[in-house]
Scaffold this active site. Structure first.
Site, PDB file in Angstrom:
ATOM      1  N   TYR A  23      17.081 -42.860 -16.116  1.00 49.26           N
ATOM      2  CA  TYR A  23      16.178 -42.304 -15.118  1.00 49.26           C
ATOM      3  C   TYR A  23      15.647 -40.916 -15.479  1.00 49.26           C
ATOM      4  O   TYR A  23      15.006 -40.271 -14.658  1.00 49.26           O
ATOM      5  CB  TYR A  23      16.843 -42.359 -13.739  1.00 49.26           C
ATOM      6  CG  TYR A  23      16.974 -43.802 -13.303  1.00 49.26           C
ATOM      7  CD1 TYR A  23      16.001 -44.409 -12.543  1.00 49.26           C
ATOM      8  CD2 TYR A  23      18.038 -44.594 -13.748  1.00 49.26           C
ATOM      9  CE1 TYR A  23      16.085 -45.757 -12.211  1.00 49.26           C
ATOM     10  CE2 TYR A  23      18.125 -45.938 -13.416  1.00 49.26           C
ATOM     11  CZ  TYR A  23      17.139 -46.512 -12.652  1.00 49.26           C
ATOM     12  OH  TYR A  23      17.209 -47.847 -12.336  1.00 49.26           O
ATOM     13  N   GLY A  49      16.550 -33.162  -6.899  1.00 45.19           N
ATOM     14  CA  GLY A  49      15.863 -32.520  -8.003  1.00 45.19           C
ATOM     15  C   GLY A  49      16.269 -31.062  -8.104  1.00 45.19           C
ATOM     16  O   GLY A  49      17.124 -30.583  -7.346  1.00 45.19           O
ATOM     17  N   ARG A 104      20.416 -36.386 -12.126  1.00 42.17           N
ATOM     18  CA  ARG A 104      20.790 -34.974 -11.987  1.00 42.17           C
ATOM     19  C   ARG A 104      21.969 -34.799 -11.039  1.00 42.17           C
ATOM     20  O   ARG A 104      22.984 -34.215 -11.391  1.00 42.17           O
ATOM     21  CB  ARG A 104      19.607 -34.148 -11.495  1.00 42.17           C
ATOM     22  CG  ARG A 104      19.914 -32.652 -11.330  1.00 42.17           C
ATOM     23  CD  ARG A 104      18.666 -31.889 -10.917  1.00 42.17           C
ATOM     24  NE  ARG A 104      18.942 -30.472 -10.741  1.00 42.17           N
ATOM     25  CZ  ARG A 104      19.300 -29.919  -9.585  1.00 42.17           C
ATOM     26  NH1 ARG A 104      19.425 -30.677  -8.486  1.00 42.17           N
ATOM     27  NH2 ARG A 104      19.528 -28.619  -9.498  1.00 42.17           N
ATOM     28  N   HIS A 126      26.398 -29.726  -8.205  1.00 39.02           N
ATOM     29  CA  HIS A 126      26.125 -30.951  -8.975  1.00 39.02           C
ATOM     30  C   HIS A 126      27.398 -31.781  -9.181  1.00 39.02           C
ATOM     31  O   HIS A 126      27.707 -32.209 -10.282  1.00 39.02           O
ATOM     32  CB  HIS A 126      25.486 -30.632 -10.332  1.00 39.02           C
ATOM     33  CG  HIS A 126      24.235 -29.833 -10.248  1.00 39.02           C
ATOM     34  ND1 HIS A 126      23.335 -29.767 -11.285  1.00 39.02           N
ATOM     35  CD2 HIS A 126      23.708 -29.067  -9.263  1.00 39.02           C
ATOM     36  CE1 HIS A 126      22.326 -28.979 -10.942  1.00 39.02           C
ATOM     37  NE2 HIS A 126      22.542 -28.550  -9.703  1.00 39.02           N
ATOM     38  N   GLU A 128      14.006 -37.539  -5.695  1.00 40.08           N
ATOM     39  CA  GLU A 128      13.513 -38.871  -6.005  1.00 40.08           C
ATOM     40  C   GLU A 128      14.405 -39.949  -5.413  1.00 40.08           C
ATOM     41  O   GLU A 128      15.612 -39.770  -5.248  1.00 40.08           O
ATOM     42  CB  GLU A 128      13.384 -39.065  -7.509  1.00 40.08           C
ATOM     43  CG  GLU A 128      14.663 -38.855  -8.306  1.00 40.08           C
ATOM     44  CD  GLU A 128      14.411 -38.812  -9.809  1.00 40.08           C
ATOM     45  OE1 GLU A 128      14.832 -39.763 -10.493  1.00 40.08           O
ATOM     46  OE2 GLU A 128      13.794 -37.833 -10.282  1.00 40.08           O
TER      47      GLU A 128
END
Length: 700
Positions: free
Chosen positions: A587, A571, A552, A490, A577
């Site tokens: 979002y 995701g 994310r 991430h 998305e």
């Protein structure tokens, strides 16, 4: 001075906070009575069409939040960004007030603690002093309205929360590297040694390969992740959390290969394989579906020319057909289809082998969409950021080797032009990621804009490129943005200039702490916007680098012909998305993943398209002649989506399974597209252990 560098802006905020505290003390008050809620993110149970939740914290009593009409209870909560001690709440009601309500606090916006309640609210201004509570989130929870008729709800002109920000900013230490307790074909149980924290560890999150798969409390040192596939390899690691929301750096990684299941019976071989279309660069196939005692998981298409079986396509379990793209005109292919199940058992190949000859034309028609695919380069590292220079050659980043490579797509010749200083990988997705040039000024200034992980953070820098020496001038490095938190996964990394060259946009990840995404003071889980020199544009919505939030892990950014910014996002385990980015937009992450979760919450912006994670894990995006192209890793396919107004329509899949995992797509000078794969080694930080190709793709 209208524009400031990020560090200057942060210093100004700190100075202002200190000045506020000093003023309060001089007036006979205390430093505890600071307004913490002004322009902070807010979430409400509902909102009337006139009156968004953010109006309640904008400092302007002429605007208001109004809930949906005729329903109890209704609520609104504000995210203070970190744990605070709450001493006062000031409610300025419009005519539609609450007679019965409570004030609650929470550290996770899931479990709430009541710090005030009343059944005799009077409306107007209610200044609740001498409160004593702690939490990051503070909620007004109304259970009875002043006006009982069904045409009215609750209406707050201003919702002021006062107090002091909590002092715990120290993250727990990393937990010990997990060890395997036991596994099944579909699960794994691991244990680890405890993390330590100056206040106390409250929980542990267990991940595999960047996906959260289990959570336990702070006193539990084992956990089980389910939903795994048999005979598959996963990398498990653990993060620790404390009550203030601080998240540790990760533990080491444990590699686990789940055992095979008891299913050793392969599916039946597909039958009646036949063509549906044949062009110069594509073949459409269909067949009669296979059967299996447990279930077919998918199909693979092979070319068996000269006795060598090369995979050139694939399809999902419920799709007994495939389109083979990027083929060579006037060439005979010898095609065979197999089926496989969840345990990896693969059927015999279909018989007889189907011989199909493509036509002699390489013309790319609108009906085809994606046509010829030609390899122009290869690399043994993870190819991440990629840009085209004015002369038509390519620069790309090697994520794990931390180098920038110059590739001539006409000859395949390549040269390493330099290693970016101060880059550190994360044993996951961090390292040397984003690469961009200013489309307006590069020919004169020669700046390369680079995003990378350092030993302490993720950051954006710029370094001069010397075209005459074909070399990176590392001594010219300027740090534009620092302080973007890092973690094993991430870490985001995509960079994109606006078409006019005025602003640089960057995609960041939440650093495996979902709370970061909703905190507009954090640079994580965001799309950032800065000037080319790193200063903050005066019209940014939160007076820092943040442009949009609630993301994310941002992987793709692209501008369309109208100058609108589109974004691609990983995701967790449900869906990826594609979003159309708006200034100050929220979002939804972590409450909302795609359209799963509390996505109807007021203020959350819905995605324009979603993808099941198994068919997606989509990374780079680009826009060519009104079509959005999306490169997917786990889904091993390329999506092509028509931009129609503010919608994405006519979604089609290409190259499914033909080249493995796809990471990066960029426009090529001739109207085609560069496409880079991400096969092998992209879940670790080992340099030069990948097998990747860079292609030129002709598109209609």
């Amino acid at each position: 001075m209208k524009r400031r560098r990020l560090g200057t802006a942060l210093s100004a905020v700190v100075t202002a906070m200190c000045a506020t505290a000093a003023t309060a003390q001089a007036a006979g008050g205390t430093a505890a009575d600071q307004l913490l809620s002004l322009n902070r993110p807010v979430t409400a149970s509902s909102s009337g069409g006139c009156c968004a939740a953010k109006n309640a914290v904008d400092g302007d009593s002429s605007t208001r939040w109004a809930s949906g009409s005729g329903a109890d209870p209704q609520w609104i909560y504000v995210d203070l960004g970190s744990v605070a001690h709450i001493s006062r709440v000031r409610l300025q009601w419009d005519t539609s007030c609450a007679t019965a309500y409570e004030i609650d606090t929470s550290n996770d916006h899931a479990t709430w603690t009541r710090i005030y309640s009343t059944t005799s609210g009077k409306g107007g201004v209610e200044d609740l002093t001498s409160l004593d509570g702690n939490g990051r989130y503070v909620r007004m929870y109304g259970t009875k309205r002043c006006r009982s008729d069904s045409s009215h709800g609750y209406s707050l002109q201003e919702y002021g929360v006062y107090g002091t920000v909590g002092g715990d900013t120290t993250a727990p230490t990393p937990p010990g590297t997990p060890a395997l307790v036991g596994d099944t074909p579909n699960s794994a149980t691991v244990r680890w040694t405890a993390s330590t924290d100056d206040v106390g560890v409250t929980g542990y999150d267990i991940y595999h390969d960047g996906q959260l798969c289990a959570s336990v409390d702070g006193s539990t040192l084992t956990g089980t992740c389910g939903g795994l596939n048999p005979n598959s390899t996963y990398g498990f690691y653990v993060n620790a959390r404390d009550a203030a929301g601080n998240v540790s750096q990760p533990s080491g990684t444990l590699s686990v290969t789940t055992p095979p299941s008891d299913d050793h019976t392969p599916p039946t071989a597909p039958t009646d394989v036949h063509t549906t279309t044949v062009t110069g660069t594509g073949i459409g196939l269909a067949w009669t579906a296979s059967t299996d005692d447990v279930g077919v998981a998918g199909y693979r298409v092979y070319d068996v020319t000269d006795g060598t079986r090369t995979r050139i396509g694939a399809s999902d379990a419920d799709t007994p057909r495939a389109t083979l793209d990027g083929l060579t005109p006037n060439t005979t292919y010898h095609l065979q289809v197999t089926a496989y199940d969840g345990n990896g058992n693969e059927s015999d190949g279909s018989t007889p082998v189907l011989d199909v000859t493509t036509s002699g034309s390489s013309q790319c028609t609108p009906a085809q969409g994606v046509c010829a695919v030609t390899q122009v380069g290869a690399d043994d590292d993870v190819v991440w950021g990629l840009v085209t220079l004015p002369d038509g050659t390519i620069l790309f980043n090697e994520r794990d080797a931390h180098a920038i490579v110059h590739l001539n797509p006409k000859t395949g010749a390549k040269k390493t032009i330099g290693t970016v200083p101060n880059v550190q990988s994360t044993d996951g997705e961090g390292g040397l990621t984003g690469l961009e040039i200013n489309p307006v000024s590069f020919s004169s200034d020669h700046w390369l804009y680079i995003m990378h992980t350092s030993p302490s953070d993720n950051r954006i820098v710029r370094i001069k490129y010397d075209p005459s020496a074909d070399a990176l001038q590392t001594g010219t490095e300027q740090v534009l943005v620092s302080g973007i938190q890092r973690n094993k996964f991430h870490d985001g990394g995509r960079l994109r200039f606006s078409p006019d060259g005025k602003y640089l946009f960057a995609g960041t990840g939440d650093a495996q702490n979902g709370d970061n995404a909703q905190n507009t003071s954090s640079l994580n889980g965001k799309v950032l916007r800065i000037d080319p020199d790193g200063s903050i544009p005066a019209d940014n919505p939160f007076h820092n680098a943040v442009w949009s939030y609630g993301h994310r892990n941002v992987q793709g950014l692209a501008f369309d012909a109208q100058g609108r910014l589109w974004e691609q996002e990983f995701g967790n385990s449900v869906m990826d998305e594609t979003n159309l980015i708006t200034k100050g937009g929220n979002y939804g992450w972590p409450s909302c993943e795609g359209t799963s979760g509390t996505c109807g919450t007021s203020g959350f912006i819905a995605p324009k398209h979603t993808y099941p994670v198994a068919d997606g894990s989509c990374s780079g995006i680009t826009i060519i002649r009104g079509f959005l192209y999306v490169a997917c890793e786990r889904g091993t396919r390329l999506y092509r989506e028509e931009i129609s107004g503010s919608s994405l329509t006519n979604v089609k899949e290409y190259l499914n399974g033909a080249h493995g995992r796809l990471r990066t797509v960029e426009p090529a000078p001739d109207g085609g597209m560069w496409l880079a794969t991400s096969n092998g080694g992209d879940k670790d930080s080992t340099a030069h252990n990948s097998d990747n190709q860079i292609f030129h793709v002709s598109v209609s």
